[in-house]
Design an enzyme around this catalytic site. Structure first.
Site, short mmCIF file in Angstrom:
data_model
loop_
_atom_site.label_atom_id
_atom_site.label_comp_id
_atom_site.label_asym_id
_atom_site.label_seq_id
_atom_site.Cartn_x
_atom_site.Cartn_y
_atom_site.Cartn_z
N PRO A 78 20.77 61.34 69.69
CA PRO A 78 19.85 62.47 69.51
C PRO A 78 19.49 62.68 68.04
O PRO A 78 20.35 62.62 67.17
CB PRO A 78 20.64 63.66 70.05
CG PRO A 78 21.69 63.08 70.93
CD PRO A 78 22.00 61.73 70.36
N GLU A 79 18.20 62.90 67.80
CA GLU A 79 17.71 63.13 66.45
C GLU A 79 17.24 64.58 66.36
O GLU A 79 17.49 65.36 67.29
CB GLU A 79 16.59 62.13 66.14
CG GLU A 79 17.05 60.69 66.31
CD GLU A 79 15.95 59.65 66.08
OE1 GLU A 79 14.98 59.94 65.37
OE2 GLU A 79 16.08 58.54 66.63
#
Ligand SMILES: [Zn+2]
Length: 358
Positions: free
Chosen positions: A2-3
């Site tokens: 996840p960014e």
């Protein structure tokens, strides 16, 4: 992993569920999930505190607690967070549980066990999270938030012009800018028509502007679309849809949406990099050094191909790069299907609690 957009989505989904909830205890089944405490000290450290805020810094969630404390949660590869009723069945991948006074639980589910949760104090003078008073600030080395108002084109240029090195590794460097990872680095470079191996120092002012606008544009769009649900990412209110809008990331061999030529994949610093060699030209000045990297990449690519085919569960040796890419795509589809199935299972587990609390 996840960014920024994915973590932002998780923070937004958790906020209405957690703010004002009081923590009464914690259970940890995988002690290494805890970055700062052992399980007993952690449970004692959080019990009795109330959640005051849920936010994000870079790729980490920051849960502000009463009594000048805060939790940081790094989801890493496979971390997921769910708020469920305490009597919801617990699956074996739940590594840590925060027990809430109202009979609900915040559950941290993490198949690969790379996720990390820390408990910190808040420095009363500057508000920074610290492990101990006078200690180093937790986010001291993290660069600016790319979607903040303070992150202007001028600020971006100022930071860029102090850097050497190539664009892809630079965008991934969290001290340069916070929250950008492999997906949005590749997409930003494709949108701004800049080659991933291009040197930062070769950018002209219009290039800098395009990169700045592309990065902010793709990140904002991804936040609106609740992130990219690739592999294991999901959020408490469900999956994102940005994966449908990605133009080059994990689209090796597919037609570039701008010019129709096949999207290429190379490995830079052990990270897959997807780009269009026609739309994203490498200037002559950058080619000399890049040739060395690209030769190394050719070797890395064959190795990577084998690794992917192992995941696909097929014969491995003697595959051409194209065959390896196809196998990789099949493996990815399988992983995505599996991840979607686990997400659905988690969502079903979460359902009774959602209904009983609403
Ligand atoms: Zn193209």
């Amino acid at each position: 992993m996840p960014e920024l957009p994915e973590v932002e989505t998780v923070a937004r989904d958790l906020r209405p569920r957690l703010v004002d909830a009081t923590i009464v205890g914690a259970r940890t089944s995988w002690a290494r999930t805890l970055r700062t405490h052992d399980p007993i000290a952690f449970a004692e450290g959080v019990a009795g505190r109330t959640v005051e805020s849920v936010g994000r810094r870079g790729k980490q969630l920051v849960v502000g607690l009463s009594g000048d404390a805060a939790l940081t949660i790094h989801l890493k590869m496979t971390g997921q967070l769910f708020v469920v009723s305490a009597d919801a069945p617990e699956d074996p991948y739940v590594r840590l549980v925060l027990e809430l006074a109202d009979g609900r639980e915040l559950r941290f589910r993490d198949i690969r066990k790379f996720g990390k949760i820390g408990l910190y104090g808040r420095d009363p003078i500057n508000g920074e999270l610290v492990a101990e008073l006078g200690g180093a600030a937790v986010f001291a080395g993290i660069g600016p938030e790319p979607l903040s108002d303070a992150f202007t084109l001028r600020e971006f240029r100022r930071r860029l012009r102090r850097r050497k090195g190539r664009l892809k590794p630079l965008l991934l460097d969290q001290s340069f800018v916070a929250g950008v990872g492999n997906i949005y680095a590749d997409e930003s470079l494709w949108r701004s028509r800049l080659h991933p191996l291009r040197s930062a120092s070769s950018l002209r002012p219009p290039d800098e502007r395009r990169l700045y606008e592309a990065m902010r544009g793709v990140l904002s769009e991804a936040v609106e679309r609740r992130g990219s649900s690739i592999d294991d990412y999901t959020a408490p209110d469900g999956d994102g849809s940005m994966q449908e809008r990605l133009q080059v990331y994990q689209r090796t061999g597919e037609a570039c949406p701008r010019c129709g030529r096949p999207v290429k994949r190379i490995v830079i610093g052990a990270r897959s990099t997807h780009f269009c060699s026609w739309c994203q030209r490498l200037p002559a000045a950058d080619r000399g050094n890049a040739a060395v990297i690209l030769r190394t990449i050719a070797g890395g690519r064959r190795r990577a191909g084998r690794r992917w085919t192992e995941l696909a569960g097929e014969g491995t040796l003697g595959l051409t790069p194209l065959e390896a890419e196809r196998a990789s795509r099949r493996a990815r589809t399988e992983r995505t299907k599996r991840a979607a199935a686990t997400r659905r299972a988690s969502a079903r587990a979460a359902m009774p609690a959602e209904q009983s609390t609403s």
